[in-house]
Design a protein around this motif. Sequence first.
Motif, short mmCIF file in Angstrom:
data_model
loop_
_atom_site.label_atom_id
_atom_site.label_comp_id
_atom_site.label_asym_id
_atom_site.label_seq_id
_atom_site.Cartn_x
_atom_site.Cartn_y
_atom_site.Cartn_z
N GLN B 231 -1.83 41.67 -13.06
CA GLN B 231 -1.62 40.38 -12.37
C GLN B 231 -0.70 40.50 -11.17
O GLN B 231 -0.72 39.66 -10.27
CB GLN B 231 -1.05 39.33 -13.34
CG GLN B 231 -2.02 38.86 -14.42
CD GLN B 231 -1.99 39.74 -15.66
OE1 GLN B 231 -1.36 40.79 -15.67
NE2 GLN B 231 -2.69 39.31 -16.69
N SER B 232 0.12 41.54 -11.14
CA SER B 232 1.00 41.76 -9.99
C SER B 232 0.24 42.34 -8.81
O SER B 232 0.77 42.45 -7.71
CB SER B 232 2.11 42.75 -10.38
OG SER B 232 1.53 44.01 -10.70
N GLY B 233 -1.01 42.70 -9.05
CA GLY B 233 -1.82 43.33 -8.01
C GLY B 233 -1.76 44.85 -8.09
O GLY B 233 -2.53 45.55 -7.41
N LYS B 234 -0.85 45.38 -8.90
CA LYS B 234 -0.74 46.84 -9.03
C LYS B 234 -1.96 47.40 -9.76
O LYS B 234 -2.49 46.77 -10.67
CB LYS B 234 0.53 47.20 -9.83
CG LYS B 234 1.83 47.03 -9.05
CD LYS B 234 3.00 47.57 -9.89
CE LYS B 234 4.34 47.03 -9.41
NZ LYS B 234 4.76 47.60 -8.12
N LYS B 235 -2.31 48.61 -9.36
CA LYS B 235 -3.41 49.28 -10.08
C LYS B 235 -2.91 49.72 -11.44
O LYS B 235 -1.71 49.87 -11.66
CB LYS B 235 -3.90 50.47 -9.26
CG LYS B 235 -4.52 50.02 -7.95
CD LYS B 235 -5.04 51.14 -7.11
CE LYS B 235 -5.66 50.55 -5.86
NZ LYS B 235 -4.69 49.70 -5.08
N SER B 313 7.20 42.00 -14.68
CA SER B 313 7.00 40.66 -15.24
C SER B 313 6.13 39.83 -14.31
O SER B 313 6.40 39.73 -13.11
CB SER B 313 8.37 39.99 -15.43
OG SER B 313 8.16 38.62 -15.69
N VAL B 314 5.10 39.26 -14.85
CA VAL B 314 4.22 38.40 -14.06
C VAL B 314 4.10 37.04 -14.71
O VAL B 314 3.32 36.20 -14.28
CB VAL B 314 2.81 39.00 -13.96
CG1 VAL B 314 2.81 40.20 -13.04
CG2 VAL B 314 2.27 39.35 -15.33
N GLU B 315 4.89 36.84 -15.76
CA GLU B 315 4.70 35.65 -16.58
C GLU B 315 4.94 34.36 -15.79
O GLU B 315 4.17 33.40 -15.90
CB GLU B 315 5.59 35.71 -17.84
CG GLU B 315 5.10 36.69 -18.90
CD GLU B 315 5.20 38.18 -18.51
OE1 GLU B 315 5.96 38.52 -17.58
OE2 GLU B 315 4.50 39.00 -19.13
N ASP B 316 5.99 34.34 -14.98
CA ASP B 316 6.28 33.11 -14.24
C ASP B 316 5.21 32.84 -13.19
O ASP B 316 4.77 31.70 -13.00
CB ASP B 316 7.67 33.20 -13.58
CG ASP B 316 8.76 33.06 -14.64
OD1 ASP B 316 8.45 32.61 -15.76
OD2 ASP B 316 9.92 33.43 -14.35
N GLN B 317 4.80 33.92 -12.52
CA GLN B 317 3.74 33.78 -11.51
C GLN B 317 2.46 33.25 -12.16
O GLN B 317 1.80 32.33 -11.66
CB GLN B 317 3.48 35.15 -10.88
CG GLN B 317 2.20 35.22 -10.04
CD GLN B 317 1.61 36.63 -10.04
OE1 GLN B 317 2.33 37.64 -10.07
NE2 GLN B 317 0.28 36.71 -10.00
N LEU B 318 2.14 33.81 -13.33
CA LEU B 318 0.92 33.40 -14.03
C LEU B 318 0.97 31.95 -14.47
O LEU B 318 0.00 31.21 -14.33
CB LEU B 318 0.73 34.27 -15.28
CG LEU B 318 -0.13 35.50 -15.13
CD1 LEU B 318 -0.21 36.23 -16.45
CD2 LEU B 318 -1.53 35.12 -14.66
N LYS B 319 2.12 31.54 -14.99
CA LYS B 319 2.26 30.15 -15.43
C LYS B 319 2.00 29.20 -14.28
O LYS B 319 1.32 28.19 -14.42
CB LYS B 319 3.67 29.91 -15.98
CG LYS B 319 3.88 30.42 -17.39
CD LYS B 319 5.24 29.98 -17.86
CE LYS B 319 5.67 30.63 -19.14
NZ LYS B 319 7.04 30.28 -19.50
N LYS B 320 2.56 29.56 -13.13
CA LYS B 320 2.40 28.70 -11.95
C LYS B 320 0.92 28.64 -11.54
O LYS B 320 0.37 27.57 -11.30
CB LYS B 320 3.25 29.27 -10.81
CG LYS B 320 3.36 28.33 -9.64
CD LYS B 320 4.31 28.85 -8.58
CE LYS B 320 4.12 28.03 -7.31
NZ LYS B 320 4.62 28.71 -6.14
#
Lengths: 511, 511
Positions: B231-235, B313-320
């Motif tokens: 989800q961060s865009g990283k491979k 951590s991508v949790e906050d980005q994902l929630k948004k």
Amino acid sequence: MKNNIKILVISLFFTGTVFAQNGQALIKKSINEQQSNLVEEFRTFLSIPNVAVNPKGLQDNANWIKNYMQSKGIEEVSLLTLPNSSMPPVVYGEVKVPGATETVIFYAHYDGQPVDSSKWFPGLHPFKPALYSGSYENGATVLPWLSAGNNYDVNARIYARGASDDKAGVMAIINAYAQLKALNIKPTVNIKFFFEGEEEAGSPNLEAFLELYKNKLASNIWVICDGPVHQSGKKQLVMGVRGDTHLELTVFGPKRPLHSGHYGNWVLNPAMELVRLLASMKNEKGEVTIKGFYDDVIALSTAEKQALANIPSVEDQLKKELGINATERTGALNDALQLPSLNINGIQSAGVGKYSANVIPTKAIASVDMRLVVGNDWQRQQQKVIDHIKAQGFFVTDKEPTDEERKLNAKICMVVQDKKSYNAQKTSLDNLYVRRISKAISLVDNEQPLLLPTLGGSLPLFVFEKVLKTSPVTVPIANHDNNQHAENENIKLKNFFEGIQVFSAIMTMEK
Amino acid sequence: MKNNIKILVISLFFTGTVFAQNGQALIKKSINEQQSNLVEEFRTFLSIPNVAVNPKGLQDNANWIKNYMQSKGIEEVSLLTLPNSSMPPVVYGEVKVPGATETVIFYAHYDGQPVDSSKWFPGLHPFKPALYSGSYENGATVLPWLSAGNNYDVNARIYARGASDDKAGVMAIINAYAQLKALNIKPTVNIKFFFEGEEEAGSPNLEAFLELYKNKLASNIWVICDGPVHQSGKKQLVMGVRGDTHLELTVFGPKRPLHSGHYGNWVLNPAMELVRLLASMKNEKGEVTIKGFYDDVIALSTAEKQALANIPSVEDQLKKELGINATERTGALNDALQLPSLNINGIQSAGVGKYSANVIPTKAIASVDMRLVVGNDWQRQQQKVIDHIKAQGFFVTDKEPTDEERKLNAKICMVVQDKKSYNAQKTSLDNLYVRRISKAISLVDNEQPLLLPTLGGSLPLFVFEKVLKTSPVTVPIANHDNNQHAENENIKLKNFFEGIQVFSAIMTMEK
């Protein structure tokens, strides 16, 4: 000349109970002779789509009824409308009877419940009436429509939307009068006809309509034809109806559907949230666990309790017929119907079967209906449910949540409140017409009808008392297993034919 | 003559990391120059319906891929079939590289999830690919397809079924080789191509297929292209997948739909029974409450725990992005994915919205999917759910209940068990190809890929170890917000183009 003598004889004859019984015998014979015509006319009527989404269809129904009434010798017929409203016309008619001092107004509705024709059994279609030898579910076979002079097996059924709810009522009331007129039997009361076109939409305009036509609609009693007879097959006279209100609940999940593998366990599933919410509303004993749900209920009178006790037990028969082993509430069906209810009409989230995919859905929807009894107020009852949803931790909104609302709230439920709801109504068992109508109905098959304090179903009958200060009673005619409000609606021919008799008996009821 | 010199120079050049980096730069430039062609070819491929209910469509896809591979210079291409089965053909290809001692087999699948085109956004259709300036949900606008020589904004997205799952994989793998061939860069390994056509149906024939073609399919490692990047865009390089199994639960009510007024409160509502059953399966903390549900789970290794700790951590980005405030399980997404899950894919009983009617439905259906981790067995996991349903008082059957079963049982649940289920698979982080493939991927954008112990999603990867004794690793390329498995599936062009680079890097990986 011969005819005139016959009329004279009949007119002399039909005063007093014995004579009324003979009148009923004549009417029964006459209906019997006209079976194929009656069915053919009913079939034509049922072919006209009568759902709320099709206003043209409703208008076509109203026009057909008006012409049909005129063809049956009812002279004063008109389509009454409510200006500046979308209300389909009320088909209204009057017959003034010389010497009569009382007026009975007969009500039925010509609109039907929504249809999804794909759900009807193969060979059936809501607006292509079909005749079957009995109940389709029990393996009945299709029958031909008969030409004039031929008689039907009265256990045969017509399948179509409105077959029982409530075009049967319209047909039975009109033909009850038509029989009296053809046989020259004089009604004992003035007769008014009132056929509504938006009952299944909750009669949102009925109150305003009654206000507008208050004077024209004056009567001593409203006789409503709707709903089914008792499951035992016995006729019944129903003193009231439950009120009805709806809520549509939508629980929201992620803004886009998510792969259930990549997110399953982490993102809340709205279907799971919704089922947990719904499960919190009722316990295993069938009791609604929403705070105060039963608080407003007014207790039954002694006479009502007695009437309920007189109702024969049909519970075992029903269980067998419905293929069920247990019930939600233990005890008698009619005892359960004296209480307010909460029922899931439908539930949907994403797809099942061939439409199932591995997703966490974006939302889950439940359609909930609540029946009300005397004492309940529909707005108060809705509010109790909303308060319950809030108490489960949901943010409640009446529209799609905004991004801000999504950000601030863990659980969101959109509640769409049905504003076309109405309260229950109950006529006292002491009403003087109860005895007289009861007696009239008993003439049809020499059996007293059951007295039912309330029907489980709903009609906006409270408005008659509210606006016109006149009480209504309900005289149902449909078979109980008519699939009313669902696919494969049907009516048994026996019920249709006897329905005509029933109303002719009421039109000629004694003092 | 000029060309030959160039080839010679390149051949000399590309040995060692620095040279490999330069190779990647060349490939990137070349892809950039061919953007419109690549997109046009992808668009053609996406226009061929690829759902299981349409076997002809799947065959058309296979034929198209075969021709496409040949047009890109892969000479040994064939459609392999499994006799006496309904398995769509596997498109297979081989490239033997002089001097290479290892073989890498690249896997993708060309079939897609079921579609309900009515649910796609206006203007979108599963098999009429459309190009948008970004994410439709975020207000992107439609873009024209460009003619040769023009460049796209790489944030644009193609919307179509299979755009990301998994036709993108097929396109990326083929074009990775095509780029190497066109630029005359020699792969370091022998290459095999394996494109399956029934992955979304659970690959029921894959095991038998691998058995049959065991020798032909020999390799050192399977590289699977499926699923989304982080989800961060990283491979990311993914060591395993969760297993997957399904149950469809149908709770039965009365044999015919009943009027909710006349029976509401007395007849059990199957929708209410189903929601109560489902609600009993999970608590408010997101923990599955079915007995023994987590019993078989094998604990993570220290290396796996470390790899998980390295995931940003991508949790906050994902929630948004998803418009959610809370999650089912607290903590990191990837921690939650290390556990088995239970998810409602869909639920349905009667109708809602305009299809809502005042009925007690005859049945209520829920489609449930469960993800499995290493240690779980899908049959055992299904049985735990069935035992739970029985413990809630249900009679469990695998077909419509008979009248006798209805008579004897208060609550009846039909459970249809998906037999095309499969278990989880996990390759050890110690596998020697993990380091080498990781390094190859890092050449694309000078960043080490994340190491993921398991993908949340499922692929039948266990069969490669079981039948061929060869481990698989997964290299996803799709953007994480690709609406995989749902309506409005899409891929970002950046991910498509970089995907080609990724596989060309692996095809030229160092020792």
